[in-house]
Design a protein around this motif. Structure first.
Motif, short mmCIF file in Angstrom:
data_model
loop_
_atom_site.label_atom_id
_atom_site.label_comp_id
_atom_site.label_asym_id
_atom_site.label_seq_id
_atom_site.Cartn_x
_atom_site.Cartn_y
_atom_site.Cartn_z
N ARG A 1 3.06 -24.56 -0.63
CA ARG A 1 2.74 -23.90 0.64
C ARG A 1 1.24 -23.61 0.75
N ALA A 2 0.62 -23.18 -0.34
CA ALA A 2 -0.82 -22.90 -0.32
C ALA A 2 -1.62 -24.17 -0.08
N CYS A 3 -1.19 -25.27 -0.69
CA CYS A 3 -1.88 -26.54 -0.50
C CYS A 3 -1.75 -27.02 0.95
N ASP B 1 -3.98 -25.07 3.25
CA ASP B 1 -5.36 -25.52 3.13
C ASP B 1 -5.58 -26.80 3.94
N HIS C 1 -4.83 -25.98 -6.20
CA HIS C 1 -3.54 -25.36 -5.84
C HIS C 1 -2.35 -25.73 -6.72
N ALA D 1 5.51 -22.05 -3.83
CA ALA D 1 4.36 -21.27 -3.37
C ALA D 1 3.07 -22.08 -3.47
N GLU D 2 2.93 -22.85 -4.54
CA GLU D 2 1.74 -23.70 -4.70
C GLU D 2 1.69 -24.76 -3.61
#
Length: 315
Positions: free
Chosen positions: A192-194, A197, A180, A189-190
């Motif tokens: 938030r994605a991490c 997960d 991520h 955004a990275e």
């Protein structure tokens, strides 16, 4: 060479996704046993799990780095005259996931003369818990949650009255960084994605975090973060071992750490240079765990899986 009787010494080596660690010690001579008497502890950042999440294979350069560290540790064991039957080598997440794990095992066998063990997630969690709990005196309020954040996996163990709930989740600092956090520093955004997960794994982890009365954090990620919260001038084990830190203060430091470029992290006086790029992902894991427990502070423990391994050998 150590002045400890060779017959009492044990050597434990833990090879994870990011680092390989060794502990040489002996059972305590105090009445009733007690914590392990540590003669030597050392580690190397070798990034054995480089790319494993994507490829399923241990990379040749990662194997070369790891074997170089094993050669160093073999010399340590020889210098302390620890017999092979009192040496234990355990490998964890990256090796569990790799299709060429036999190549790794053969290399370790040739260098150390011992059979490497690839721990299951449950076995890893049990050793982490045993090592952390043995160092607590007196025993803190139960249920106790022990957390170990590695490069490829994170272990959660909740224990009370001799019973344990445990899980090894396939989220760790190296794995989630590679998956991520590509920016330097990572984009919102990275991050938030991490976090999404991490939350997905915690939602289905099966460990009743809401029952926690005491949190004990171990592993290099958590200890390094503790150094930051305490504003230490170096990676000082005596300063952070058994320190009780507020979760809010830790969350604030995690936010600052994740936002730092790698060069700024690397300049921190307690930061191992081989951890600087991936610690942001590990810090996010730690922050999300602390956000879910009903207590406002946690204990940092130097005692970890190596202590659990060594104690098992000594028995």
């Amino acid at each position: 060479m150590s002045d400890q009787p060779a017959s009492r010494l044990v050597a434990a080596i833990d090879c994870g996704t990011n680092s390989i660690k060794i502990l040489v010690g002996s059972p305590s001579a105090s009445a009733g046993g007690g914590p392990l008497d540590v003669v030597l502890r050392d580690s190397r950042v070798v990034r054995l799990g480089q790319g494993v999440d994507e490829t399923g294979v241990l990379a040749e350069e990662a194997l070369a780095r790891t074997f170089a560290a094993v050669d160093e540790f073999a010399e340590v064991i020889r210098r302390h005259a620890v017999p092979p039957e009192r040496v234990r080598f355990c490998a964890t997440s990256a090796t569990r996931d790799a299709s060429n794990a036999a190549v790794f095992a053969d290399g370790v066998r040739r260098r150390l003369g011992v059979e490497p063990e690839v721990l299951s997630g449950d076995e890893e969690a049990a050793l982490v818990f045993a090592g952390a709990i043995a160092a607590q005196d007196p025993m803190p309020p139960e249920p106790v949650l022990v957390v170990d954040i590695g490069g490829g996996s994170t272990e959660l163990v909740l224990g009370a009255d001799g019973e344990r709930q445990a899980v090894s989740m396939d989220i760790g600092s190296v794995r989630l960084h590679e998956r991520h956090l590509h920016g330097d520093p990572p984009t919102a955004a990275e991050v938030r994605a991490c976090v999404a997960d991490i939350d997905e794994h915690l939602d289905r982890c099966g460990v009743a975090l809401e029952r926690t009365r005491t949190v004990i954090g171990t592993s290099g990620t958590i200890k390094t973060i503790a150094c930051g919260v305490l504003a230490l001038d170096s990676y000082d084990r005596e300063a952070f071992d058994r320190a009780v830190l507020g979760n809010d203060a830790t969350a604030a430091f995690v936010e600052r750490l994740v936002a730092m470029p790698v060069d700024e992290r690397r300049a921190l006086p307690y930061m191992h240079p081989g951890r600087a790029d991936v610690i942001g992902a590990g810090a996010l894991i730690w922050g999300r765990i602390l956000d879910r427990v009903p207590v406002g502070e946690h204990v940092v423990s130097e005692a970890d899986i190596l202590h659990g391994m060594a104690a098992a050998i000594a028995r």
